[in-house]
Scaffold this motif. Structure first.
Motif, PDB file in Angstrom:
ATOM      1  N   PHE A   1      76.531  -9.062  22.051  1.00  0.00           N
ATOM      2  CA  PHE A   1      77.028  -8.935  20.674  1.00  0.00           C
ATOM      3  C   PHE A   1      78.445  -8.356  20.685  1.00  0.00           C
ATOM      4  N   ALA A   2      78.660  -7.309  21.465  1.00  0.00           N
ATOM      5  CA  ALA A   2      79.975  -6.682  21.513  1.00  0.00           C
ATOM      6  C   ALA A   2      81.031  -7.656  22.032  1.00  0.00           C
ATOM      7  N   ALA A   3      80.668  -8.450  23.044  1.00  0.00           N
ATOM      8  CA  ALA A   3      81.617  -9.411  23.592  1.00  0.00           C
ATOM      9  C   ALA A   3      81.921 -10.523  22.589  1.00  0.00           C
ATOM     10  N   THR A   4      80.888 -11.043  21.946  1.00  0.00           N
ATOM     11  CA  THR A   4      81.059 -12.138  20.984  1.00  0.00           C
ATOM     12  C   THR A   4      81.929 -11.717  19.811  1.00  0.00           C
ATOM     13  N   HIS A   5      81.795 -10.463  19.381  1.00  0.00           N
ATOM     14  CA  HIS A   5      82.529  -9.981  18.209  1.00  0.00           C
ATOM     15  C   HIS A   5      83.783  -9.182  18.595  1.00  0.00           C
ATOM     16  N   HIS A   6      84.194  -9.284  19.866  1.00  0.00           N
ATOM     17  CA  HIS A   6      85.446  -8.678  20.332  1.00  0.00           C
ATOM     18  C   HIS A   6      85.488  -7.171  20.039  1.00  0.00           C
ATOM     19  N   MET A   7      84.420  -6.487  20.397  1.00  0.00           N
ATOM     20  CA  MET A   7      84.304  -5.062  20.116  1.00  0.00           C
ATOM     21  C   MET A   7      84.467  -4.201  21.373  1.00  0.00           C
ATOM     22  N   GLU A   8      84.706  -4.827  22.528  1.00  0.00           N
ATOM     23  CA  GLU A   8      84.709  -4.065  23.779  1.00  0.00           C
ATOM     24  C   GLU A   8      85.773  -2.979  23.821  1.00  0.00           C
ATOM     25  N   SER A   9      86.856  -3.133  23.075  1.00  0.00           N
ATOM     26  CA  SER A   9      87.953  -2.157  23.136  1.00  0.00           C
ATOM     27  C   SER A   9      87.620  -0.861  22.396  1.00  0.00           C
ATOM     28  N   TRP A  10      86.644  -0.905  21.490  1.00  0.00           N
ATOM     29  CA  TRP A  10      86.342   0.312  20.720  1.00  0.00           C
ATOM     30  C   TRP A  10      84.851   0.667  20.671  1.00  0.00           C
TER      31      TRP A  10
END
Length: 376
Positions: A247-256
């Protein structure tokens, strides 16, 4: 008073019931009671088959079988536990029930069958197992036989009352916390210009809704202006981890968004003291130990209404309560953006200890034991 605590789960397993039963044993011991624990959980080195070991000064009877995944189940335990309870001359038995608790269910029948004053506490909301309880009639039968029934919050007590029926009193016996251990040593100050630090801690299992943590955070991010930033640390381990990572990867959340895994209680406390907000989207939360720890550590808590978190979080005083996930995301965005409101809530949380301190909870447990003795 000599007290037997009986629970499917216990340390070294990690979870709400496991930690609370361990801490209750320690606190009762500190107040002069003699306590022994009976559990279907094997020891850290595989101790089972009735082995008795000392865990932090408490005798723990490991009534575990060798089963796949170390399941805390033992249908063969009742005769031996019955013998040990009778020989041990206990004054009261305290049974701890979870969502599915075959060992604890057997232990309630064993204790009552011996004529032992018996307190039974539910640590869960039983909506999903309500039909099973109604069909088996366990709770109604225990009430008729004189058990003192309780649950860890008002919402959980109402849930238990629904299966017991009229005439049976279900008290509230909350989980406890060491306020001195969790209270922040110094007032928290958020560094000017730094992202707001949001934290969550839970077992990464579907019932706890860890994916909803990321969903709520992603929605809050959309509601905020681009120049307002926050980070999210979701601590814990479990079968939902890979789904969270996807989910984090798909929604581009890895930076935060960070998933640091399981942490010790000391590390969890340090992280709380360095953070700004605590988030929990759980719907079937009978109490919310992690949320209580965060609130005691001085964090405003964001949670759903209709859960046990409302026992120690008041909307607009030391946190915000929301009716659904969309409202929770809006509340998160509001607190991230509003430094003044967030500071007010944090100050109240840090300077107003919760009612669930261990001295208060031990006194309530003793009252339950007295009630159990009077009912027998």
């Amino acid at each position: 008073m000599k007290v037997a605590l009986l629970s499917d789960c216990y340390l070294p397993r990690l979870g709400g019931i496991e930690v609370q039963v361990h801490d209750l044993a320690a606190q009762l011991g500190a107040h002069g009671h003699e306590v022994e624990v009976f559990t279907a959980t094997p020891g850290s080195h595989g101790e089972r088959h009735g082995f008795v070991e000392q865990v932090d000064g408490t005798s723990v009877h490991r009534m575990a079988l060798r089963l796949p995944w170390e399941l805390p189940v033992n249908p063969l335990a009742p005769p031996e536990v019955r013998r040990r309870l009778a020989a041990g001359r206990f004054d009261v038995a305290h049974v701890h029930m979870g969502v599915v608790s075959p060992f604890a269910t057997d232990m309630a029948d064993v204790a009552l069958g011996l004529g032992l004053p018996t307190a039974i506490t539910w640590h869960c909301l039983i909506e999903r197992s309500q039909l099973a309880f109604r069909l088996t009639g366990h709770a109604r039968r225990w009430a008729r036989r004189g058990a003192a029934l309780s649950a860890v919050s008002g919402v959980a007590a109402a849930s238990v009352g629904g299966i017991v029926g009229r005439g049976a009193e279900v008290e509230v016996l909350p989980n406890g916390i060491d306020v001195g251990q969790w209270a922040p040593p110094t007032p928290h100050e958020h560094p000017e210009g730094a992202p707001v630090r949001v934290v969550a801690a839970m077992r990464l299992a579907a019932r706890k809704r860890p994916v909803a943590v990321l969903e709520v955070a992603a929605r809050a991010r959309e509601l905020l202006p681009p120049q307002v930033h926050f980070t999210l640390d979701l601590m814990g381990e479990g079968p939902e981890r890979r789904r969270l990572e996807r989910f984090a990867a798909t929604h581009h959340m890895e930076s935060w968004v960070r998933l640091p895994g399981r942490v010790t209680r000391d590390e969890l406390r340090e992280r709380y003291w360095a953070s700004d907000l605590y988030l929990t989207p759980a719907r079937l939360e009978a109490f919310g130990i992690a949320a209580l720890e965060a609130r005691t550590a001085g964090l405003p808590v964001l949670a759903r209404v209709g859960t046990g978190v409302t026992e120690f979080v008041e909307d607009g005083v030391d946190g915000l309560l929301a009716k659904d996930d969309d409202a929770l995301a809006a509340a998160l965005a509001r607190l991230v953006a509003d430094d003044t409101l967030r500071g007010q809530l944090a100050k109240h949380a840090a300077t107003s200890p919760p009612r669930q301190s261990w001295p208060e909870v031990v006194a309530m447990a003793e009252a339950e034991y007295a009630r159990a003795r009077s009912m027998r």
